[in-house]
Design an enzyme around this catalytic site. Structure first.
Site, PDB file in Angstrom:
ATOM      1  N   ASP A 192       0.874  -1.182   0.000  1.00  0.00           N
ATOM      2  CA  ASP A 192       0.000   0.000   0.000  1.00  0.00           C
ATOM      3  C   ASP A 192       0.908   1.228   0.000  1.00  0.00           C
ATOM      4  O   ASP A 192       1.529   1.553   1.008  1.00  0.00           O
ATOM      5  CB  ASP A 192      -0.886  -0.041   1.253  1.00  0.00           C
ATOM      6  CG  ASP A 192      -1.843   1.143   1.336  1.00  0.00           C
ATOM      7  OD1 ASP A 192      -1.669   2.107   0.579  1.00  0.00           O
ATOM      8  OD2 ASP A 192      -2.760   1.085   2.186  1.00  0.00           O
ATOM      9  N   THR A 218      -3.666   5.571  -2.683  1.00  0.00           N
ATOM     10  CA  THR A 218      -4.574   6.705  -2.835  1.00  0.00           C
ATOM     11  C   THR A 218      -3.957   7.587  -3.909  1.00  0.00           C
ATOM     12  O   THR A 218      -2.773   7.469  -4.233  1.00  0.00           O
ATOM     13  CB  THR A 218      -4.688   7.531  -1.541  1.00  0.00           C
ATOM     14  OG1 THR A 218      -3.378   7.944  -1.156  1.00  0.00           O
ATOM     15  CG2 THR A 218      -5.319   6.740  -0.418  1.00  0.00           C
ATOM     16  N   ARG A 227      -9.170  13.053  -4.572  1.00  0.00           N
ATOM     17  CA  ARG A 227      -9.369  11.973  -3.594  1.00  0.00           C
ATOM     18  C   ARG A 227      -9.873  10.751  -4.323  1.00  0.00           C
ATOM     19  O   ARG A 227     -10.989  10.739  -4.845  1.00  0.00           O
ATOM     20  CB  ARG A 227     -10.402  12.375  -2.536  1.00  0.00           C
ATOM     21  CG  ARG A 227     -10.124  13.656  -1.821  1.00  0.00           C
ATOM     22  CD  ARG A 227     -10.971  13.776  -0.572  1.00  0.00           C
ATOM     23  NE  ARG A 227     -10.305  13.080   0.509  1.00  0.00           N
ATOM     24  CZ  ARG A 227      -9.304  13.588   1.206  1.00  0.00           C
ATOM     25  NH1 ARG A 227      -8.827  14.786   0.954  1.00  0.00           N
ATOM     26  NH2 ARG A 227      -8.753  12.895   2.169  1.00  0.00           N
TER      27      ARG A 227
HETATM   28  C1  LIG Z   1      -4.576   7.269   3.596  1.00  0.00           C
HETATM   29  C2  LIG Z   1      -4.350   5.826   3.566  1.00  0.00           C
HETATM   30  C3  LIG Z   1      -5.370   4.929   3.188  1.00  0.00           C
HETATM   31  C4  LIG Z   1      -6.819   5.298   3.089  1.00  0.00           C
HETATM   32  O1  LIG Z   1      -7.179   6.238   2.222  1.00  0.00           O
HETATM   33  P1  LIG Z   1      -8.595   6.964   2.323  1.00  0.00           P
HETATM   34  O2  LIG Z   1      -8.658   7.616   0.988  1.00  0.00           O
HETATM   35  O3  LIG Z   1      -8.502   7.902   3.479  1.00  0.00           O
HETATM   36  O4  LIG Z   1      -9.649   5.935   2.505  1.00  0.00           O
HETATM   37  C5  LIG Z   1      -5.042   3.590   3.032  1.00  0.00           C
HETATM   38  N1  LIG Z   1      -3.802   3.156   3.279  1.00  0.00           N
HETATM   39  C6  LIG Z   1      -2.821   3.980   3.681  1.00  0.00           C
HETATM   40  C7  LIG Z   1      -1.471   3.412   3.952  1.00  0.00           C
HETATM   41  C8  LIG Z   1      -3.064   5.333   3.858  1.00  0.00           C
HETATM   42  O5  LIG Z   1      -2.093   6.124   4.302  1.00  0.00           O
END
Ligand SMILES: *Cc1c(COP(=O)(O)O)cnc(C)c1O
Length: 408
Positions: A192, A218, A227
């Site tokens: 991620d 994201t 977003r």
């Molecule tokens: C910000 C984040 C998310 C979630 O993103 P949202 O758009 O706020 O749902 C998922 N994983 C990581 C590592 C993040 O930093």
């Protein structure tokens, strides 16, 4: 004149707040005027359930072209085999990955929240921790991921999926080591890169694409898009991922966001963006060094990316909640954050998280970080209203030289 005065007045107030303050929240950024135009466009009017060439509704000729372009740009920028640009945001993207690759109750592993992980990587209160059997790994006493511990836990727990990635970790991740660990227990490796996608796009942070089975991100953090989120994966997992996003989890994609993602991906492929990303890291390193020189304890001692954690309670005796409130009154926005092995509670933890993507978009450089460190230090040392007011006014004056796209 807008008809809904109440809401548009509030938007104007928020513009003023963004303009006159210093935004140091590591997950935030300011999108370009072109990205803003996409998000405020008529693309929001269209329903397009399905994928290009396979939509459930008619009239999607142009939407198809936009979505295909976004996908192609993501493939090119990150070197991905398969891309899905429809997830509504990072959390649904991560849920879609769970849904695509696991059955409820299957075992997963992810970084602990207080070590810098994200809720969606198996935290207890999240669906990822309630519907799946998750175990977390942490960092060592120096604040670095303890790969030997990850390996040991993986062998004991035998997860089907391992998450690598973070929201509050300031160091490089060894994706190859995670790959080896995942292979040793025959698990999927999912990276991620929500926080560092922009740095990866600029070639300034190692990429897990081609190493991990799936990569989620994201699009609104360092990548500086709207977003939203992107899922990238190896070709053979493409169908599973696509089906999990739609019809598994979502309905119609947000086409205005897809267009904004396409534009942001184009922007992120420029030399200008590479310079930007380089400056983001320089700024984070300068700010953390300046604060460290003033006696503040930085977790892991510094940063390799756009963010760092500061043990404000351990340094000053002021809690994270209190410190972030003081700084807000001084015009400096940060978030409280747990630090590794935090002894305090999540709603009032010991740490503060600082990030430089937003300020760097405004054009701030190292010398500005020195000034900002002085303001932070001054506010935390003397939180009397007259001092905070003085800092707030100095910052308001200072920020006049640093424009934000879409705010005049
Ligand atoms: C910000 C984040 C998310 C979630 O993103 P949202 O758009 O706020 O749902 C998922 N994983 C990581 C590592 C993040 O930093």
């Amino acid at each position: 004149m807008k008809k809904d005065k109440k809401i548009f007045d509030l938007i104007d107030e928020e513009k003023k707040r963004q303009k006159e303050g210093l935004e140091l929240i590591a997950s935030e950024n300011y999108v370009s005027e072109d990205v803003l135009s996409c998000m405020g466009s008529i693309l929001t009017n269209k329903y397009s359930e399905g994928y290009s060439g396979k939509r459930y509704y008619k009239g999607n000729k142009h939407i198809d072209d936009i979505e295909v372009e976004a996908i192609e740009r993501a493939k090119k920028l990150f070197g991905a085999e398969h891309v899905n640009v429809q997830p509504y945001s990072g959390s649904p993207a991560n849920l879609a990955v769970h849904f695509a690759l696991l059955e409820p109750g299957d075992k997963t592993m992810g970084m602990a929240l207080d070590a810098g992980g994200h809720l969606t990587h198996g935290f207890k209160v999240s669906i990822s921790g309630k519907y799946y059997n998750s175990l977390s790994y942490g960092v060592d006493e120096n604040g670095y991921i303890d790969y030997d511990q990850v390996q040991k836990l993986a062998l004991e727990h035998r997860p089907k999926l391992i998450w690598a990635g973070f929201s509050a970790y300031s160091r490089i991740i060894d994706w190859g080591r995670f790959r080896d660990i995942a292979d040793s227990v025959d698990a999927y490796l999912v990276a991620d890169i929500a926080h560092v996608a922009g740095l990866i796009a600029a070639g300034l942070y190692p990429s897990p694409v081609g190493i991990a089975d799936v990569v989620t991100t994201t699009t609104h953090k360092t990548l500086r898009g709207p977003r939203g989120a992107i899922i990238m994966c190896k070709a053979e997992l493409g169908e599973k991922i696509d089906k999990a996003v739609f019809p598994g989890l979502q309905g119609g994609p947000h086409n205005h966001i897809t267009a904004g993602i396409a534009v942001a991906l184009m922007e992120a492929s420029t030399d200008e963006f590479k310079e930007y990303a380089k400056q983001v890291i320089l700024n984070a390193q300068t700010l953390s060094n300046e604060l460290s020189d003033r006696g503040y304890k930085i977790i892991s001692g510094g940063t390799d990316n756009h963010l760092f954690l500061l043990d404000v309670f351990g340094t000053t005796g002021i809690s994270g909640e209190e410190a972030s409130t003081i700084l807000e009154s001084a015009g400096i926005t940060v978030n409280k954050n747990a630090i590794p092995n935090d002894t305090r509670k999540p709603w009032d933890p010991s740490g503060l998280r600082f990030g430089t993507p937003a300020l760097t978009t405004r054009g701030m450089k190292e010398s500005d970080m020195v000034k900002i460190a002085q303001w932070i230090d001054s506010a935390l040392k003397n939180s009397k209203e007259d001092n905070l007011k003085k800092i707030r006014e100095d910052i308001k004056e200072f920020t006049k030289n640093y424009p934000i796209p879409g705010i005049n």
